[in-house]
Design a protein around this motif. Structure first.
Motif, PDB file in Angstrom:
ATOM      1  N   TYR A 193      81.203  19.533 -65.518  1.00  0.00           N
ATOM      2  CA  TYR A 193      81.350  18.325 -64.697  1.00  0.00           C
ATOM      3  C   TYR A 193      82.611  17.598 -65.141  1.00  0.00           C
ATOM      4  O   TYR A 193      82.820  17.409 -66.350  1.00  0.00           O
ATOM      5  CB  TYR A 193      80.143  17.397 -64.855  1.00  0.00           C
ATOM      6  N   ASP A 194      83.411  17.230 -64.179  1.00  0.00           N
ATOM      7  CA  ASP A 194      84.574  16.423 -64.516  1.00  0.00           C
ATOM      8  C   ASP A 194      84.123  15.021 -64.889  1.00  0.00           C
ATOM      9  O   ASP A 194      82.945  14.656 -64.750  1.00  0.00           O
ATOM     10  CB  ASP A 194      85.557  16.388 -63.350  1.00  0.00           C
ATOM     11  N   ARG A 195      85.047  14.214 -65.375  1.00  0.00           N
ATOM     12  CA  ARG A 195      84.679  12.899 -65.889  1.00  0.00           C
ATOM     13  C   ARG A 195      84.055  11.983 -64.830  1.00  0.00           C
ATOM     14  O   ARG A 195      82.997  11.393 -65.087  1.00  0.00           O
ATOM     15  CB  ARG A 195      85.931  12.244 -66.503  1.00  0.00           C
ATOM     16  N   PRO A 196      84.611  11.827 -63.623  1.00  0.00           N
ATOM     17  CA  PRO A 196      83.938  10.982 -62.619  1.00  0.00           C
ATOM     18  C   PRO A 196      82.559  11.505 -62.224  1.00  0.00           C
ATOM     19  O   PRO A 196      81.632  10.714 -61.998  1.00  0.00           O
ATOM     20  CB  PRO A 196      84.912  10.988 -61.437  1.00  0.00           C
ATOM     21  N   LEU A 199      80.058  10.627 -65.024  1.00  0.00           N
ATOM     22  CA  LEU A 199      79.685   9.216 -64.999  1.00  0.00           C
ATOM     23  C   LEU A 199      78.739   8.922 -63.837  1.00  0.00           C
ATOM     24  O   LEU A 199      77.849   8.065 -63.959  1.00  0.00           O
ATOM     25  CB  LEU A 199      80.940   8.349 -64.896  1.00  0.00           C
ATOM     26  N   ALA A 200      78.915   9.622 -62.714  1.00  0.00           N
ATOM     27  CA  ALA A 200      77.992   9.433 -61.600  1.00  0.00           C
ATOM     28  C   ALA A 200      76.597   9.924 -61.946  1.00  0.00           C
ATOM     29  O   ALA A 200      75.591   9.325 -61.539  1.00  0.00           O
ATOM     30  CB  ALA A 200      78.525  10.159 -60.367  1.00  0.00           C
ATOM     31  N   LEU A 201      76.494  11.007 -62.716  1.00  0.00           N
ATOM     32  CA  LEU A 201      75.188  11.500 -63.139  1.00  0.00           C
ATOM     33  C   LEU A 201      74.532  10.558 -64.143  1.00  0.00           C
ATOM     34  O   LEU A 201      73.306  10.388 -64.128  1.00  0.00           O
ATOM     35  CB  LEU A 201      75.331  12.890 -63.753  1.00  0.00           C
ATOM     36  N   VAL A 205      72.713   4.910 -59.743  1.00  0.00           N
ATOM     37  CA  VAL A 205      72.512   3.691 -58.964  1.00  0.00           C
ATOM     38  C   VAL A 205      73.831   2.953 -58.786  1.00  0.00           C
ATOM     39  O   VAL A 205      74.188   2.512 -57.679  1.00  0.00           O
ATOM     40  CB  VAL A 205      71.457   2.788 -59.641  1.00  0.00           C
ATOM     41  N   GLU A 206      74.563   2.787 -59.858  1.00  0.00           N
ATOM     42  CA  GLU A 206      75.866   2.122 -59.767  1.00  0.00           C
ATOM     43  C   GLU A 206      76.823   2.918 -58.889  1.00  0.00           C
ATOM     44  O   GLU A 206      77.655   2.338 -58.175  1.00  0.00           O
ATOM     45  CB  GLU A 206      76.449   1.944 -61.170  1.00  0.00           C
ATOM     46  N   TYR A 207      76.709   4.220 -58.914  1.00  0.00           N
ATOM     47  CA  TYR A 207      77.582   5.061 -58.093  1.00  0.00           C
ATOM     48  C   TYR A 207      77.240   4.919 -56.613  1.00  0.00           C
ATOM     49  O   TYR A 207      78.137   4.846 -55.765  1.00  0.00           O
ATOM     50  CB  TYR A 207      77.464   6.517 -58.541  1.00  0.00           C
ATOM     51  N   PHE A 208      75.953   4.869 -56.266  1.00  0.00           N
ATOM     52  CA  PHE A 208      75.547   4.753 -54.869  1.00  0.00           C
ATOM     53  C   PHE A 208      75.827   3.358 -54.315  1.00  0.00           C
ATOM     54  O   PHE A 208      76.029   3.202 -53.098  1.00  0.00           O
ATOM     55  CB  PHE A 208      74.063   5.095 -54.719  1.00  0.00           C
ATOM     56  N   PRO A 213      81.127   7.960 -49.821  1.00  0.00           N
ATOM     57  CA  PRO A 213      80.531   9.303 -49.726  1.00  0.00           C
ATOM     58  C   PRO A 213      80.579  10.018 -51.074  1.00  0.00           C
ATOM     59  O   PRO A 213      81.467   9.796 -51.901  1.00  0.00           O
ATOM     60  CB  PRO A 213      81.404  10.006 -48.686  1.00  0.00           C
ATOM     61  N   ILE A 214      79.610  10.860 -51.291  1.00  0.00           N
ATOM     62  CA  ILE A 214      79.542  11.631 -52.540  1.00  0.00           C
ATOM     63  C   ILE A 214      80.721  12.616 -52.565  1.00  0.00           C
ATOM     64  O   ILE A 214      80.926  13.381 -51.619  1.00  0.00           O
ATOM     65  CB  ILE A 214      78.200  12.373 -52.641  1.00  0.00           C
ATOM     66  N   HIS A 215      81.474  12.568 -53.628  1.00  0.00           N
ATOM     67  CA  HIS A 215      82.650  13.445 -53.734  1.00  0.00           C
ATOM     68  C   HIS A 215      82.236  14.816 -54.253  1.00  0.00           C
ATOM     69  O   HIS A 215      81.123  15.010 -54.761  1.00  0.00           O
ATOM     70  CB  HIS A 215      83.701  12.817 -54.658  1.00  0.00           C
ATOM     71  N   LYS A 216      83.144  15.730 -54.138  1.00  0.00           N
ATOM     72  CA  LYS A 216      82.897  17.085 -54.630  1.00  0.00           C
ATOM     73  C   LYS A 216      83.177  17.170 -56.120  1.00  0.00           C
ATOM     74  O   LYS A 216      84.075  16.524 -56.635  1.00  0.00           O
ATOM     75  CB  LYS A 216      83.782  18.094 -53.882  1.00  0.00           C
ATOM     76  N   ARG A 217      82.383  17.990 -56.771  1.00  0.00           N
ATOM     77  CA  ARG A 217      82.612  18.225 -58.190  1.00  0.00           C
ATOM     78  C   ARG A 217      83.817  19.142 -58.385  1.00  0.00           C
ATOM     79  O   ARG A 217      83.997  20.118 -57.646  1.00  0.00           O
ATOM     80  CB  ARG A 217      81.376  18.869 -58.812  1.00  0.00           C
TER      81      ARG A 217
END
Length: 310
Positions: A193-196, A199-201, A205-208, A213-217
């Motif tokens: 997983y890249d850094r962004p 952090l989303a994982l 909640v903070e990410y949503f 839109p959900i970005h690609k890994r």
């Protein structure tokens, strides 16, 4: 009186030319003839005064007889002192701490921690386990200084007490931890997983709440491609056929019977995997999660659907 004495002074002259004393008594008419015979003054015939003395410069550290430390014998030389080049400058420099802020780090996560979280009821083993599941169990507590953390490192501590059947996804795992999970009938996958995305994982909640839109890994960098394409490390970019072969080879190496997960009731859960460009289970890139309305917005245009298909 003054004129007579001045003429008598020039009647007798004493010259020193190239180290030779010349005493000449001449008349006033022969004075200029004698000067014409003398050599011109140049750099080749000029010599210093033999009675003059000029003190030379003191070179500290090059000559012990005239050094500064010879005058003060009770003064100790400083560390690294050398008469020519200090020894610490002769040794080549190695970049042990070079680009430390750019190196990827992985937080240690042991099998004992995993078993403890399952026993406390913080993790449900009947669902796939990833970074989000472990973060919701209040195990991850990222500090602001951990700006180069890229995931979890599953370690073998607690392998003798581990007895849960799980489907877990981590970033790095050692060989004994992989054998312990598969011995109990579970499966394990190592994924990058890249850094962004990491952090989303950690805080979905903070990410949503950003409303984006959900970005690609991102795919792994070049130096990590061999690790995530190796079936021995259960990389997520490996052929599943090779992983089944390595599961059997690892069971023969550690001397345990490999359970057949195809006949297990939780076979669907144990074989659930993410797409290489997917971040969350059940959510594709391009979707928008609305927490206020508890809905998921999916794209309808064809080019957006093609972007979100994983």
């Amino acid at each position: 009186m003054f004129i007579v004495s001045f003429k008598s002074y020039f009647n007798y002259l004493s010259y020193t030319v190239l180290g030779y004393a010349v005493n000449i008594r001449m008349s006033q008419s022969k004075y200029f003839d004698f000067l014409k015979q003398l050599p011109r003054v140049g750099l080749d015939n000029v010599k210093p005064n033999p009675y003059s003395f000029k003190r030379g410069k003191q070179h500290i550290g090059k000559n012990l007889k005239n050094s500064y430390y010879n005058k003060y014998s009770n003064m100790k030389k400083h560390i690294g002192f050398s008469y020519s080049t200090p020894f610490q400058k002769k040794i080549p420099q190695y970049g042990y701490n070079r680009e430390t802020h750019l190196k990827r780090q992985f937080l240690p996560f042991t099998l004992w921690d995993l078993q403890r979280l399952i026993d406390l009821g913080r993790i449900d083993p009947s669902d796939p386990i990833d970074v989000t599941t472990i973060a919701n169990a209040r195990f991850l507590n990222l500090d602001k200084t951990e700006f180069n953390c890229y995931g979890l490192y599953l370690l073998e501590q607690g392998a003798n007490i581990f007895e849960a059947k799980v489907n877990i996804e981590v970033q790095i795992a050692d060989e004994l931890s992989i054998a312990s999970v598969e011995k109990c009938g579970g499966t394990i996958t190592t994924a990058f997983y890249d850094r962004p995305s990491f952090l989303a994982l950690c805080n979905p909640v903070e990410y949503f709440l950003k409303g984006q839109p959900i970005h690609k890994r991102m795919l792994p960098p070049q130096d990590l491609v061999p690790y995530y394409t190796d079936p021995k490390t259960r990389g997520y970019l490996t052929d599943p056929v090779q992983i089944r072969e390595e599961r059997q080879n690892l069971a023969e190496k550690y001397g345990y019977v490999l359970p057949d997960i195809t006949e297990d009731e939780q076979f669907e859960m144990l074989t659930m995997k993410k797409d290489p460009r997917q971040i969350f289970f059940g959510l594709s890139p391009g979707w928008i999660v609305n927490l206020a309305d508890e809905t998921v917005i999916k794209p309808e245009e064809k080019y957006l659907v093609d972007h979100s298909v994983v």
